[in-house]
Design a protein around this motif. Structure first.
Motif, PDB file in Angstrom:
ATOM      1  N   ARG A 115       0.825  -1.211   0.000  1.00 11.14           N
ATOM      2  CA  ARG A 115       0.000   0.000   0.000  1.00 11.14           C
ATOM      3  C   ARG A 115       0.862   1.265   0.000  1.00 11.14           C
ATOM      4  NH1 ARG A 115      -3.357   0.603  -2.200  1.00 11.14           N
ATOM      5  NH2 ARG A 115      -4.280   2.252  -0.937  1.00 11.14           N
ATOM      6  N   CYS A 157      -6.179   6.924  -0.642  1.00 13.31           N
ATOM      7  CA  CYS A 157      -6.459   5.830  -1.586  1.00 13.31           C
ATOM      8  C   CYS A 157      -7.093   6.277  -2.894  1.00 13.31           C
ATOM      9  CB  CYS A 157      -7.349   4.744  -0.940  1.00 13.31           C
ATOM     10  SG  CYS A 157      -6.633   4.076   0.579  1.00 13.31           S
ATOM     11  N   GLU A 191      -4.083  -6.700  -4.332  1.00 16.29           N
ATOM     12  CA  GLU A 191      -4.168  -6.045  -3.022  1.00 16.29           C
ATOM     13  C   GLU A 191      -5.545  -6.250  -2.387  1.00 16.29           C
ATOM     14  OE1 GLU A 191      -2.843  -1.940  -3.153  1.00 16.29           O
ATOM     15  OE2 GLU A 191      -0.955  -2.548  -4.085  1.00 16.29           O
ATOM     16  N   SER A 246      -5.468   0.747   3.670  1.00 13.79           N
ATOM     17  CA  SER A 246      -6.426   0.512   2.585  1.00 13.79           C
ATOM     18  C   SER A 246      -7.673   1.376   2.758  1.00 13.79           C
ATOM     19  CB  SER A 246      -6.847  -0.961   2.557  1.00 13.79           C
ATOM     20  OG  SER A 246      -5.779  -1.750   2.103  1.00 13.79           O
TER      21      SER A 246
END
Length: 427
Positions: free
Chosen positions: A53, A297, A63, A102
């Motif tokens: 990440r 993200c 992922e 995440s």
């Protein structure tokens, strides 16, 4: 590339070399990134997910499915936690960092965060009564860092646990304490920089931040003293974490020096272990666990492929000689008395773990036990004697007369004629 890096290179006067050098580094870093991605086929490890990440190249499909597996593992671990007193503080922290990296919402993290708070309170409580943490200062610092990165305000007693043990460190120039120093620096640095999410005000008082900053300065002074001229700090594996501390405190020059050394070692094949690789990768991209706090993200590109990597060049197999080749294995107790020795026939590319299994199957007088860790199997017991936290002993692995092994038993490959000593030692 960050402007600072370029400036530094211009100052050094390597005007013509710099772009090539960096391009060459970039290629090496991406291939390490792809190798780490390949390890996602192994049992899920939150440290690997964090590194993927924090990298600049992603494979979203890999992922996402990895994240899904991590969540299932974490749920299972937490549901058993009442019975087992597991997962540990450090492992829980890594899972929570992986979720935050995440951009998982509060509902996903809630149970793990509550559990982590409970673990840290139990650590504190244990320290009050027994003057020692339940786990160790590395795990404790990682726990504090994780709550801080998730914008959770820590109370005074938990924070004071970070700074309460300065006296432990003075004489230990070994990699455990370098890893620990680095983790403490990151945790304290997080406290210094933390703002209340909705308002633009500091999370901690001026006094608390000043104390934390002073502690950071003291720890970094020690870390700077320990960086060798090669760029290494402790050993190559602890260097990765030490470089996070240099990045977090803005020491560009020492980070670059360390990074170049680690890239050289990586090209020689030193980072085969996925856990080692997961600690290396962020610092090659000039990232630390503190960067997880800012991740949103969005706008990431998914261009990374699992390279079909050729295995690293290995030495050509020697001609089979008429003599069988052996590794010599001996065991010593705390008083340096040899309690067992044997020789084990060595076949091609055996790991130390395979050598131990071979010794066990050849001789009923030899036995050993391991426990699984994120780094691979860890040797805890030899011939019925267990290394223990309560007696502060562990099984130290030594090659020849005095070279400690920095790789684990699954990664280390003994050479023909080598003497391996398993020594019960204090820490």
């Amino acid at each position: 590339m960050q402007p600072g890096v370029l400036l530094l290179m211009l100052c050094v006067g390597v005007l013509l070399l710099a772009p090539d050098l960096e391009a060459n580094h970039e290629k090496a870093i991406i291939s390490l990134n792809s190798r780490l991605l390949r390890s996602t086929t192994l049992p899920a490890n939150p440290s690997v997910h964090i590194a993927l990440r924090l990298s600049e190249h992603h494979s979203f499909h890999d992922e996402l499915s990895y994240l899904h597996r991590l969540k299932i593992d974490l749920r299972r671990k937490l549901s058993r936690s009442r019975l087992a007193n597991e997962p540990s503080t450090g492992l829980t922290a890594l899972y929570v960092l992986a979720l935050r990296a995440s951009c998982q919402g509060m509902s996903e993290k809630q149970a793990a965060l509550s559990y982590l708070k409970k673990k840290l309170a139990a650590e504190q409580n244990h320290t009050t009564h027994h003057q020692v943490l339940l786990s160790n200062h590395y795990q404790y610092s990682l726990g504090v860092l994780t709550l801080c990165v998730n914008n959770i305000r820590l109370d005074h007693s938990v924070l004071s646990g970070l700074m309460s043990h300065d006296h432990h460190h003075h004489n230990h120039h070994h990699h455990h304490s370098i890893d620990t120093l680095a983790m403490e620096v990151l945790a304290l640095q997080c406290v210094v920089g933390s703002k209340v999410p909705s308002r633009n005000s500091w999370m901690y008082s001026q006094d608390r931040r000043a104390k934390a900053q002073k502690a950071v300065n003291k720890l970094m002074e020690r870390m700077r003293r320990w960086q060798a001229s090669s760029g290494e700090i402790g050993n190559i594996y602890s260097t990765s974490l030490a470089l996070q501390a240099f990045i977090a405190t803005g020491d560009q020059e020492r980070w670059l020096k360390g990074r170049n050394h680690l890239l050289k070692e990586a090209k020689r094949g030193a980072f085969q272990n996925p856990m080692a690789l997961s600690q290396l990768l962020p610092v090659l991209y000039q990232k630390t666990y503190l960067d997880i706090q800012q991740m949103d993200c969005r706008g990431e590109t998914g261009d990374l492929k699992q390279l079909q990597l050729k295995p690293l060049a290995t030495a050509r197999d020697p001609e089979p000689s008429s003599q069988p080749e052996f590794v010599y294995l001996s065991v010593k107790d705390k008083n340096f008395v040899t309690t067992y020795s044997t020789r084990v026939p060595l076949s091609n590319q055996m790991s130390l773990l395979q050598v131990l299994h071979e010794a066990k199957s050849n001789d009923t007088n030899f036995k050993f036990e391991t426990v699984p860790t994120l780094w691979g199997p860890f040797l805890v017991s030899v011939n019925g004697v267990t290394g223990q936290d309560s007696t502060r002993t562990y099984w130290r692995l030594i090659s020849g007369t005095d070279t400690p092994l920095i790789q684990g038993i699954q990664d280390y490959q003994p050479q023909p004629g080598e003497h391996i000593l398993l020594q019960l030692s204090d820490y």
